[in-house]
Scaffold this motif. Structure first.
Motif, PDB file in Angstrom:
ATOM      1  N   TYR A  76       0.829  -1.209   0.000  1.00 56.74           N
ATOM      2  CA  TYR A  76       0.000   0.000   0.000  1.00 56.74           C
ATOM      3  C   TYR A  76       0.863   1.258   0.000  1.00 56.74           C
ATOM      4  N   CYS A  77       2.029   1.174   0.632  1.00 55.14           N
ATOM      5  CA  CYS A  77       2.972   2.296   0.576  1.00 55.14           C
ATOM      6  C   CYS A  77       3.496   2.474  -0.847  1.00 55.14           C
ATOM      7  N   MET A  78       3.718   1.350  -1.532  1.00 55.53           N
ATOM      8  CA  MET A  78       4.126   1.417  -2.939  1.00 55.53           C
ATOM      9  C   MET A  78       3.019   2.035  -3.793  1.00 55.53           C
ATOM     10  N   LEU A  79       1.791   1.714  -3.458  1.00 55.34           N
ATOM     11  CA  LEU A  79       0.650   2.293  -4.162  1.00 55.34           C
ATOM     12  C   LEU A  79       0.632   3.805  -3.979  1.00 55.34           C
ATOM     13  N   PHE A  80       0.922   4.266  -2.768  1.00 58.08           N
ATOM     14  CA  PHE A  80       1.028   5.699  -2.515  1.00 58.08           C
ATOM     15  C   PHE A  80       2.189   6.303  -3.302  1.00 58.08           C
ATOM     16  N   GLY A  81       3.316   5.588  -3.347  1.00 58.31           N
ATOM     17  CA  GLY A  81       4.462   6.071  -4.120  1.00 58.31           C
ATOM     18  C   GLY A  81       4.117   6.255  -5.582  1.00 58.31           C
ATOM     19  N   ALA A  82       3.292   5.348  -6.114  1.00 59.12           N
ATOM     20  CA  ALA A  82       2.896   5.439  -7.527  1.00 59.12           C
ATOM     21  C   ALA A  82       1.992   6.629  -7.787  1.00 59.12           C
ATOM     22  N   LEU A  83       1.085   6.929  -6.870  1.00 55.29           N
ATOM     23  CA  LEU A  83       0.128   8.010  -7.117  1.00 55.29           C
ATOM     24  C   LEU A  83       0.732   9.395  -6.887  1.00 55.29           C
ATOM     25  N   ILE A  84       1.794   9.472  -6.074  1.00 51.53           N
ATOM     26  CA  ILE A  84       2.365  10.788  -5.771  1.00 51.53           C
ATOM     27  C   ILE A  84       3.605  11.093  -6.618  1.00 51.53           C
ATOM     28  N   VAL A 143      -0.088   6.608 -13.949  1.00 52.38           N
ATOM     29  CA  VAL A 143      -1.412   5.982 -13.820  1.00 52.38           C
ATOM     30  C   VAL A 143      -1.322   4.483 -14.104  1.00 52.38           C
ATOM     31  N   VAL A 144      -0.530   4.103 -15.119  1.00 53.21           N
ATOM     32  CA  VAL A 144      -0.369   2.680 -15.450  1.00 53.21           C
ATOM     33  C   VAL A 144       0.330   1.947 -14.307  1.00 53.21           C
ATOM     34  N   VAL A 145       1.392   2.536 -13.757  1.00 49.70           N
ATOM     35  CA  VAL A 145       2.093   1.925 -12.624  1.00 49.70           C
ATOM     36  C   VAL A 145       1.136   1.777 -11.446  1.00 49.70           C
ATOM     37  N   PHE A 146       0.346   2.820 -11.191  1.00 53.12           N
ATOM     38  CA  PHE A 146      -0.627   2.784 -10.090  1.00 53.12           C
ATOM     39  C   PHE A 146      -1.631   1.649 -10.290  1.00 53.12           C
ATOM     40  N   LEU A 147      -2.180   1.546 -11.506  1.00 50.71           N
ATOM     41  CA  LEU A 147      -3.176   0.506 -11.779  1.00 50.71           C
ATOM     42  C   LEU A 147      -2.580  -0.892 -11.642  1.00 50.71           C
ATOM     43  N   THR A 148      -1.316  -1.036 -12.039  1.00 44.22           N
ATOM     44  CA  THR A 148      -0.652  -2.334 -11.927  1.00 44.22           C
ATOM     45  C   THR A 148      -0.488  -2.740 -10.462  1.00 44.22           C
ATOM     46  N   ILE A 149       0.034  -1.815  -9.649  1.00 42.05           N
ATOM     47  CA  ILE A 149       0.217  -2.103  -8.223  1.00 42.05           C
ATOM     48  C   ILE A 149      -1.141  -2.297  -7.551  1.00 42.05           C
ATOM     49  N   PHE A 150      -2.133  -1.526  -7.994  1.00 43.64           N
ATOM     50  CA  PHE A 150      -3.494  -1.651  -7.451  1.00 43.64           C
ATOM     51  C   PHE A 150      -4.022  -3.072  -7.651  1.00 43.64           C
ATOM     52  N   SER A 158      -2.819  13.233  -8.535  1.00 39.97           N
ATOM     53  CA  SER A 158      -2.494  12.495  -7.316  1.00 39.97           C
ATOM     54  C   SER A 158      -3.710  12.378  -6.401  1.00 39.97           C
ATOM     55  N   ILE A 159      -4.462  13.464  -6.254  1.00 43.79           N
ATOM     56  CA  ILE A 159      -5.654  13.424  -5.404  1.00 43.79           C
ATOM     57  C   ILE A 159      -6.700  12.484  -5.991  1.00 43.79           C
ATOM     58  N   ALA A 160      -6.886  12.533  -7.308  1.00 44.19           N
ATOM     59  CA  ALA A 160      -7.866  11.655  -7.951  1.00 44.19           C
ATOM     60  C   ALA A 160      -7.514  10.187  -7.742  1.00 44.19           C
ATOM     61  N   LEU A 161      -6.229   9.840  -7.872  1.00 44.49           N
ATOM     62  CA  LEU A 161      -5.807   8.459  -7.663  1.00 44.49           C
ATOM     63  C   LEU A 161      -5.964   8.050  -6.199  1.00 44.49           C
ATOM     64  N   ALA A 162      -5.659   8.972  -5.288  1.00 43.28           N
ATOM     65  CA  ALA A 162      -5.819   8.665  -3.861  1.00 43.28           C
ATOM     66  C   ALA A 162      -7.283   8.408  -3.520  1.00 43.28           C
ATOM     67  N   LEU A 163      -8.183   9.135  -4.173  1.00 44.64           N
ATOM     68  CA  LEU A 163      -9.617   8.945  -3.934  1.00 44.64           C
ATOM     69  C   LEU A 163     -10.112   7.583  -4.414  1.00 44.64           C
ATOM     70  N   SER A 164      -9.360   6.949  -5.325  1.00 47.92           N
ATOM     71  CA  SER A 164      -9.776   5.643  -5.848  1.00 47.92           C
ATOM     72  C   SER A 164      -9.338   4.493  -4.948  1.00 47.92           C
ATOM     73  N   LEU A 165      -8.557   4.781  -3.905  1.00 48.28           N
ATOM     74  CA  LEU A 165      -8.135   3.734  -2.983  1.00 48.28           C
ATOM     75  C   LEU A 165      -9.324   3.198  -2.198  1.00 48.28           C
ATOM     76  N   THR A 166      -9.225   1.957  -1.767  1.00 45.20           N
ATOM     77  CA  THR A 166     -10.278   1.361  -0.952  1.00 45.20           C
ATOM     78  C   THR A 166      -9.961   1.571   0.532  1.00 45.20           C
TER      79      THR A 166
END
Length: 413
Positions: free
Chosen positions: A133-141, A178-185, A369-377
């Protein structure tokens, strides 16, 4: 509250806040709008201690807006096309390899560094968050926001070759991010990553990135051919608008990267050689002015939305402390992720002195970054990372944005 009322409220607030900035503050629009909106939000919170009517109305407005969908699926395509359309294509062509490495390896490196360091910090703060999840944050920021960067650079006056590097990186690294984020997601959604094969990662990356770029090339070339075959500025402007809208829909239906598709299409249509043969002088003027207006309007609405998001965040002291720690972590990670690529290319391609420092401080974060953070569960610690992301974005735009001009002048003096 229907969509027309929501749009009316946002445009009205944007106009009012924009007027205050231009009339009194005279700051770059990105910074001024963010500052005015934050002050307005704080005033609303202050009034709420006496009467909560205004606070409840504003919260109702914000909660009815799907920020992630509005930005990533709608606004971003228009703003990226507009930004790419006005990018110096020749300078970008010269700087293509540094830009490519910054946007790919730089984004991946920053994602890893931020993820690892945040994992350690959160452990020290007693916040039990898994590394994935920290990696997911790294991807979005990690991606710098092209919308914020382009708005600031217009006021700074950096050398053209450095501007091409910063703008080029920011235009492309959000699509990669966004692609890196979706992959880690997807990995995070699987059971500890079990059953998630490397071939799936490569397939996702290839489809999103390569497919998005190919779609953008086809859209750009198709738009060029249509505009070249007629001479009517009204219809030619509408053709560019149709290209962005239809291209976004196609990209979403085929699971391609619409940001990369729109950047590529904008660069093709905006290429001096192609636009010179496809557009008359009056058409070129109308196309440029139309997309400048679209860019300004959507930018204004975006940063008003970012400022108002503060009303729906859950601020806890542990979250705030984590956000304060994340600011230097993000800056250090960006510097380290840029150091390798800059060292690789600076002897072969002319680099402005102190490019690493300027690009580090000038790498602003924004709405993506905010939009991607809002997509987290909830399981991904959505509220924690939303607060951290919000604090980073506000610091980036207000502090870095206000001082990057002076930094450039001092380092290049």
């Amino acid at each position: 509250m229907d969509y027309f009322v929501i749009i009316t409220a946002l445009v009205t607030l944007s106009a009012a806040f924009g007027y205050i900035n231009v009339r009194f503050l005279k700051l770059p629009n990105t910074i001024g709008l963010m500052l005015v909106t934050l002050v307005f939000t704080l005033v609303v919170l202050g009034i709420a201690t006496i009467d909560k009517t205004l606070l409840l109305a504003e919260r109702k407005l914000i909660t009815q807006i799907d920020f992630k969908t509005v930005l990533l699926d709608v606004m971003l395509s228009f703003m990226l096309f507009a930004g790419a359309l006005h990018t110096n294509f020749e300078q970008l062509r010269i700087q293509r390899w540094p830009v490519f490495v910054f946007a790919t390896l730089g984004t991946l490196g920053s994602t890893f560094l931020i993820g690892v360091m945040m994992y350690g910090v959160l452990m020290l703060l007693g916040l039990n968050v898994d590394l994935i999840y920290c990696m997911l944050f790294g991807a979005l920021i990690s991606p710098t926001d092209p919308i914020a960067v382009l708005g600031i650079l217009k006021k700074v006056g950096v050398p053209k070759d450095l501007e091409a590097k910063i703008v080029g990186e920011s235009l492309f690294n959000d699509g990669v991010g966004v692609v890196v984020f979706l992959t880690i997601f997807q990995i995070a959604n699987s059971t500890g990553g079990d059953g998630f094969e490397i071939s799936q990662v490569l397939k996702l990356f290839g489809r999103e990135v390569i497919g998005g770029i190919i779609l953008g090339l086809l859209l750009g070339y198709g738009t060029y051919r249509l505009m070249k075959s007629i001479d009517d500025y009204d219809i030619e402007v509408i053709i560019t608008l149709a290209a962005v809208m239809s291209g976004t829909v196609i990209a979403q239906k085929l699971d391609l990267s619409s940001p990369l598709a729109m950047v590529t299409a904008g660069l093709v249509v905006g290429n001096d050689t192609l636009r010179g043969s496809a557009m008359s002088e009056i058409t070129e003027n109308y196309v440029d002015k139309f997309w400048e207006l679209v860019d300004i309007l959507l930018n204004t609405i975006l940063f008003v939305l970012i400022g108002m998001e503060m009303l729906v965040l859950e601020f806890k002291w542990a979250y705030i402390l984590a956000g304060l720690c994340a600011i230097p972590i993000a800056l250090i990670s960006r510097y380290l992720s840029l150091y390798g690529p800059i060292s690789m290319f600076e002897k072969r391609i002319g680099f402005v002195p102190k490019t690493d420092k300027i690009m580090t401080w000038g790498g602003l974060r924004g709405g993506i970054s905010i939009a991607l953070a809002l997509s987290l569960t909830t399981e991904m610690h959505r509220e924690l990372f939303l607060v951290i992301t919000y604090m980073l974005v506000v610091f980036s735009i207000l502090v870095q944005g206000l001082t990057v001009g002076r930094l450039v002048k001092r380092l290049l003096a």
